[in-house]
Design a protein around this motif. Structure first.
Motif, PDB file in Angstrom:
ATOM      1  N   THR A  67      52.222  36.877  36.960  1.00 44.25           N
ATOM      2  CA  THR A  67      51.981  37.133  38.465  1.00 44.25           C
ATOM      3  C   THR A  67      52.006  38.244  38.777  1.00 44.25           C
ATOM      4  O   THR A  67      50.533  38.893  39.344  1.00 44.25           O
ATOM      5  N   VAL A  71      48.153  39.968  40.672  1.00 41.92           N
ATOM      6  CA  VAL A  71      48.441  40.694  41.434  1.00 41.92           C
ATOM      7  C   VAL A  71      47.035  41.918  40.533  1.00 41.92           C
ATOM      8  O   VAL A  71      46.360  42.893  41.793  1.00 41.92           O
ATOM      9  N   ARG A  74      43.278  42.470  42.101  1.00 38.71           N
ATOM     10  CA  ARG A  74      43.622  42.832  43.541  1.00 38.71           C
ATOM     11  C   ARG A  74      43.355  44.624  43.398  1.00 38.71           C
ATOM     12  O   ARG A  74      42.522  45.198  44.698  1.00 38.71           O
TER      13      ARG A  74
END
Length: 75
Positions: A67, A71, A74
């Motif tokens: 995860t 992330v 981004r």
């Protein structure tokens, strides 16, 4: 590699009940997303996110910091 990721993504999208069969790909995909660039990274990230929809795959992804890797893309 890009074509393989795209093919598996399309397959598990069409047959979501088969996602759990690809659990062994989660950790290698995390490594690829964290170390590669451009199209390889993009296609691996898309497949990883798709596989994480499955509960068991999601557990493996979270246990291996997948995860956080997704992330980080981004930024």
């Amino acid at each position: 590699y890009v074509n393989i990721c795209a093919s598996i993504t399309a397959f598990v999208t069409a047959f979501p009940e088969r996602m759990s069969e690809y659990k062994s790909l989660v950790v290698p995909l995390i490594k690829i997303v964290s170390s590669k660039t451009e199209l390889v990274r993009k296609n691996a990230a898309v497949l990883l996110a798709r596989l994480a929809i499955d509960e068991e795959n999601g557990k493996v992804m979270r246990a291996n910091h997948g995860t956080e890797v997704l992330v980080s893309l981004r930024h």
